[in-house]
Design an enzyme around this catalytic site. Structure first.
Site, PDB file in Angstrom:
ATOM      1  N   SER A 128       0.826  -1.204   0.000  1.00  0.00           N
ATOM      2  CA  SER A 128       0.000   0.000   0.000  1.00  0.00           C
ATOM      3  C   SER A 128       0.861   1.255   0.000  1.00  0.00           C
ATOM      4  O   SER A 128       2.032   1.227   0.378  1.00  0.00           O
ATOM      5  CB  SER A 128      -0.900   0.022   1.232  1.00  0.00           C
TER       6      SER A 128
HETATM    7  N1  SAH Z   1      -0.545  -4.446   3.998  1.00  0.00           N
HETATM    8  C1  SAH Z   1       0.127  -5.155   2.933  1.00  0.00           C
HETATM    9  C2  SAH Z   1      -0.869  -5.300   1.818  1.00  0.00           C
HETATM   10  C3  SAH Z   1      -0.498  -6.287   0.789  1.00  0.00           C
HETATM   11  S1  SAH Z   1      -1.718  -6.393  -0.512  1.00  0.00           S
HETATM   12  C4  SAH Z   1       1.330  -4.343   2.501  1.00  0.00           C
HETATM   13  O1  SAH Z   1       1.192  -3.108   2.439  1.00  0.00           O
HETATM   14  O2  SAH Z   1       2.385  -4.889   2.204  1.00  0.00           O
HETATM   15  C5  SAH Z   1      -2.888  -7.511   0.218  1.00  0.00           C
HETATM   16  C6  SAH Z   1      -2.323  -8.835   0.634  1.00  0.00           C
HETATM   17  O3  SAH Z   1      -3.426  -9.658   1.030  1.00  0.00           O
HETATM   18  C7  SAH Z   1      -1.613  -9.589  -0.476  1.00  0.00           C
HETATM   19  O4  SAH Z   1      -0.312  -9.863  -0.050  1.00  0.00           O
HETATM   20  C8  SAH Z   1      -2.432 -10.852  -0.653  1.00  0.00           C
HETATM   21  O5  SAH Z   1      -1.621 -11.963  -0.972  1.00  0.00           O
HETATM   22  C9  SAH Z   1      -3.093 -10.986   0.703  1.00  0.00           C
HETATM   23  N2  SAH Z   1      -4.327 -11.767   0.751  1.00  0.00           N
HETATM   24  C10 SAH Z   1      -5.383 -11.738  -0.079  1.00  0.00           C
HETATM   25  N3  SAH Z   1      -6.329 -12.633   0.311  1.00  0.00           N
HETATM   26  C11 SAH Z   1      -5.839 -13.234   1.428  1.00  0.00           C
HETATM   27  C12 SAH Z   1      -6.346 -14.255   2.291  1.00  0.00           C
HETATM   28  N4  SAH Z   1      -7.523 -14.855   2.087  1.00  0.00           N
HETATM   29  N5  SAH Z   1      -5.590 -14.620   3.340  1.00  0.00           N
HETATM   30  C13 SAH Z   1      -4.370 -14.051   3.565  1.00  0.00           C
HETATM   31  N6  SAH Z   1      -3.833 -13.104   2.773  1.00  0.00           N
HETATM   32  C14 SAH Z   1      -4.567 -12.700   1.720  1.00  0.00           C
END
Ligand code: SAH
Length: 293
Positions: A128
């Site tokens: 993000s």
């Molecule tokens: N806060 C993180 C956001 C990453 S994007 C950052 O800023 O680095 C969102 C993340 O959610 C991704 O890494 C994706 O793989 C994860 N995600 C999506 N669905 C998920 C689920 N059901 N369980 C665990 N992680 C999930």
């Protein structure tokens, strides 16, 4: 001055009502998963900042350009200063924590770590934007006091997980849950390079591979739950694992998403409000995400 509601935000982009000054950080294409360098949008800026300083080099846009082009300064600290200057960060504690966790350890090589935009991290996911991280930290600040428990669902690069760990300290407990095992491994390496490394080593911070829709019951109930991906609806397991008095911040929706702030009252009832419109990657199954669905 009329402000456009459409601003870059979150994991992807969104339309929040806040901080119009961030407009000049908009990526040109509104598609932050592009791997090409993202440039400020001068058109939006000029239409929204009828500023006599605009062509003099004294307007924020040019100052930001000099900032991104500069070298030899503590850019992570400077990024936090900019977020403070433009009113995104109002909490000294959040500023201190974001200064303490250098984003350069979390943003994949080849991307500008201090640019206020989401960046691709592989596996159809993004880290993000800094202003989104700041917003979520501020929304959760009261529930990230020393000794508290926090859950970061969809922990991705581990950046926010590390920030949470600095907030709650060694007496607290922070759990990241991410369903892409490779991201779990890389996030652990990222955290090991950061100021949160001792907390990882001591065990008050951990990151696990799993379906975050199920939460992580082992360290529940949580004072703070952050979800970094957009859910079609609020997962019941996360509501169950939220402590009375606790707060969850979660994007909900598909095409149109709201960042919801959910407070669990002491009697167990929920108070829900929409903080802003956002655009995040979906909270889904690993297969669907890897297929790009
Ligand atoms: N806060 C993180 C956001 C990453 S994007 C950052 O800023 O680095 C969102 C993340 O959610 C991704 O890494 C994706 O793989 C994860 N995600 C999506 N669905 C998920 C689920 N059901 N369980 C665990 N992680 C999930």
């Amino acid at each position: 001055m009329r402000l456009s509601p459409a601003l870059a935000y979150g994991c992807h982009y969104s339309a929040p009502p806040l901080k119009h000054l961030l407009t000049f950080t908009l990526p040109r294409h509104h598609r932050p998963t592009h791997s090409t360098p993202l440039l400020p949008t001068t058109l939006l800026l000029s239409s929204q900042f009828p500023n006599p300083n605009f062509l003099t080099g004294n307007c924020p846009f040019f100052r930001m350009e000099r900032f991104w082009a500069g070298s030899g300064i503590n850019k992570n600290k400077a990024m936090v200063e900019h977020l403070k200057t433009y009113g995104v960060i109002t909490s000294e504690k959040v500023a201190e924590v974001m200064e303490g966790i250098d984003r350069a350890f979390f943003v994949p090589d080849g991307n500008a770590p201090y640019y206020d935009s989401p960046m691709p991290i592989g596996y159809n996911a993004t880290i993000s934007a800094p202003h989104m991280h700041a917003t979520c930290l501020q929304l959760l600040e009261e529930n990230l006091q020393p000794g508290m428990h926090a859950l970061d669902v969809g922990s991705g690069t581990g950046y926010l997980t590390a920030c949470f760990a600095l907030m709650v300290g060694p007496q607290g407990r922070v759990v990241g849950v991410e369903h892409i095992p490779e991201l779990v491994s890389s996030s652990i390496s990222n955290i090991q390079k950061s100021a949160a490394a001792p907390l990882l080593k001591e065990g008050s911070l951990s990151v696990h591979a799993g379906d975050g829709r199920l939460g992580w019951p082992e360290h529940a109930p949580y004072d703070a739950i952050h979800v970094g991906a957009a859910a079609p609806e609020i997962p019941q397991a996360l509501i169950d694992q939220l402590k009375p008095g606790g707060r969850m911040v979660i994007p909900v929706g598909s095409v149109f998403q709201d960042l919801k702030v959910i407070d669990k009252n002491l009697d167990g009832s929920l108070s829900v409000r929409n903080e802003t419109s956002v655009r995040y990657v979906p909270l889904t199954s690993r297969d669907v995400q890897l297929r790009g669905g």
